[in-house]
Write a protein that holds these residues in place. Structure first.
Motif, short mmCIF file in Angstrom:
data_model
loop_
_atom_site.label_atom_id
_atom_site.label_comp_id
_atom_site.label_asym_id
_atom_site.label_seq_id
_atom_site.Cartn_x
_atom_site.Cartn_y
_atom_site.Cartn_z
N ILE A 11 0.89 -1.02 -0.03
CA ILE A 11 0.10 -0.03 -0.05
C ILE A 11 0.99 1.14 -0.01
N ASP A 12 0.68 2.03 -1.01
CA ASP A 12 1.79 3.04 -1.32
C ASP A 12 1.24 4.50 -0.86
N THR A 13 1.90 5.31 -0.56
CA THR A 13 1.70 7.05 -0.52
C THR A 13 2.62 7.64 -1.35
N GLY A 26 0.10 -0.99 -4.47
CA GLY A 26 1.57 -0.85 -5.25
C GLY A 26 2.11 -2.17 -4.91
N GLY A 27 3.63 -2.12 -4.99
CA GLY A 27 4.34 -3.36 -4.80
C GLY A 27 4.93 -3.78 -6.10
N SER A 28 6.13 -4.30 -6.17
CA SER A 28 6.57 -4.81 -7.37
C SER A 28 5.78 -6.07 -8.08
N THR A 232 6.19 5.70 -10.26
CA THR A 232 6.16 4.50 -9.40
C THR A 232 5.67 3.17 -10.31
N GLY A 233 6.58 2.30 -10.32
CA GLY A 233 6.28 1.15 -10.94
C GLY A 233 6.80 0.91 -12.31
N ALA A 234 7.19 1.94 -12.71
CA ALA A 234 7.66 1.73 -14.33
C ALA A 234 8.51 0.81 -14.48
P1 AMP Z 1 9.64 1.11 -8.73
O1 AMP Z 1 9.10 2.33 -8.88
O2 AMP Z 1 9.72 0.09 -9.80
O3 AMP Z 1 10.67 0.97 -7.94
O4 AMP Z 1 8.63 0.14 -7.69
C1 AMP Z 1 7.65 0.83 -7.00
C2 AMP Z 1 7.02 -0.25 -6.23
O5 AMP Z 1 8.12 -1.02 -5.50
C3 AMP Z 1 6.21 0.48 -5.06
O6 AMP Z 1 4.63 -0.09 -5.45
C4 AMP Z 1 6.51 -0.03 -3.62
O7 AMP Z 1 5.29 -0.68 -2.81
C5 AMP Z 1 7.66 -1.17 -4.13
N1 AMP Z 1 8.92 -1.08 -3.09
C6 AMP Z 1 9.45 -0.03 -2.59
N2 AMP Z 1 10.43 -0.28 -1.67
C7 AMP Z 1 10.40 -1.76 -1.78
C8 AMP Z 1 11.28 -2.45 -1.28
N3 AMP Z 1 12.24 -2.11 -0.43
N4 AMP Z 1 10.99 -3.94 -1.24
C9 AMP Z 1 9.95 -4.37 -2.23
N5 AMP Z 1 9.08 -3.52 -2.87
C10 AMP Z 1 9.51 -2.35 -2.54
#
Ligand code: AMP
Length: 307
Positions: A11-13, A26-28, A232-234
């Motif tokens: 869950i992202d902010t 969110g999340g990879s 984010t997430g790109a």
């Molecule tokens: P990216 O922009 O490709 O780095 O991916 C962003 C996503 O990675 C976000 O939705 C976050 O929830 C997730 N994220 C951020 N930090 C971590 C971490 N340390 N481990 C796993 N997932 C992460």
């Protein structure tokens, strides 16, 4: 063909110069599997969330035909939460907070129905856990892996062991340089090939992506978007688009890897148009194909050489 994705669900902010969103999906693994689901379904997802993970997010994943048998829901546990703020140029971001919560004790358990998966995408998690996943799968046809500066610095030896099992490594340019101590990206990619992967894809954000093998160097530009709301997430959407295409076609030729890079770039370009997964969740297959064609036009030039 089957595709398994492991990584974070969270869950992202997010704050960018164009807005702020709170408690969004969110999340990879979420980004990778959503992007890949345009090419192959069902996606076999392996990850963990707490019982606070909103029901609507579960429904969203199910609607994208993401198989959740491998998703652990820890009763009474809290979901991974992450906050990030982007600077004006959208290239650099500050992490505002990382709350690992249930992710801290995550043990990826592969359901027996997933054990014969042919394509595996290891999202950005501890390299020890990435290996734990591979140990439970019977000889996949292709393993695509991602990592980040956190593991390059903190778990270097473990990462080196995982690299020996990865066929395609997708990494951003800063991480490639950090990993190899080599400023030149072509040389860096060739050094990474010596560590295990046969194919290295270096993401250069708004400057495109570079695919390097022993024999080939291929460059794809980024899509020249005028509206970028949230990067984010790109990178994960790129990985999902790439591995989704390869799994759909089951073709491991260099030519097809190049196509995969274009599909990855296309999915990444959709991802950044809106916050969280807002854009990524409702693209039509036709729009993806159109963007692929636009990428081809962008890379083509027919001006003559004048002496
Ligand atoms: P990216 O922009 O490709 O780095 O991916 C962003 C996503 O990675 C976000 O939705 C976050 O929830 C997730 N994220 C951020 N930090 C971590 C971490 N340390 N481990 C796993 N997932 C992460």
């Amino acid at each position: 063909m089957s595709l398994l994705v492991v990584g974070s669900l969270g869950i992202d902010t997010i704050e960018t110069p164009f807005g702020r969103v709170e408690n969004v999906l969110g999340g990879s693994a979420t980004y990778i599997s959503t992007a890949a689901s345009y090419f192959v379904t069902p996606i076999r997802l392996v990850g963990v969330v707490g019982s606070d993970f909103p029901k609507e997010y579960i429904e969203f994943l199910e609607n994208r035909e993401i198989d959740l048998e491998g998703l652990q829901i820890v009763q009474g546990g809290k979901t991974f939460r992450w906050g990030g703020r982007y600077q004006y140029d959208m290239n650099s971001r500050d992490t505002l907070f990382t709350e690992l919560n249930v992710f801290e004790h995550f043990d990826p358990i592969i359901p027996s129905s997933y054990k014969k998966t042919t394509y595996v995408c290891l999202g950005n998690i501890d390299p020890i856990l990435q290996r734990r996943v591979l140990e439970q799968i019977e000889k996949p046809r292709l393993v695509v892996g991602d990592t980040m500066n956190f593991w390059i610095k903190g778990k270097h030896a473990e990462l080196m062991k995982t690299f020996k099992l990865v066929d395609v490594l997708i990494i951003n340019e800063a991480e490639a340089r950090q990993l190899t101590n080599e400023p030149n990206l072509i040389k860096a990619a060739k050094l990474i090939i010596k560590l295990g992967p046969n194919v290295v894809i270096i993401k250069k954000g708004e400057h495109g992506a570079l695919l390097v093998t022993e024999r080939t160097i291929f460059f794809a530009p980024a899509y020249p978007l005028e509206t970028i709301n949230d990067p984010t997430g790109a990178g994960d959407a790129f990985a999902g688009g790439f591995v989704g295409w390869i799994a759909r076609t089951d073709d491991l030729s260099e030519e097809n890897f190049k196509r995969g890079v274009i599909y990855g770039s296309a999915l990444a370009s959709f991802c950044v148009e809106r916050f969280s997964l807002e854009r990524l969740k409702d693209i039509s297959y036709l729009e993806i194909q159109d963007r692929f064609r636009e990428f081809r036009e962008l890379s083509k030039f027919e001006v003559e050489v004048l002496a």
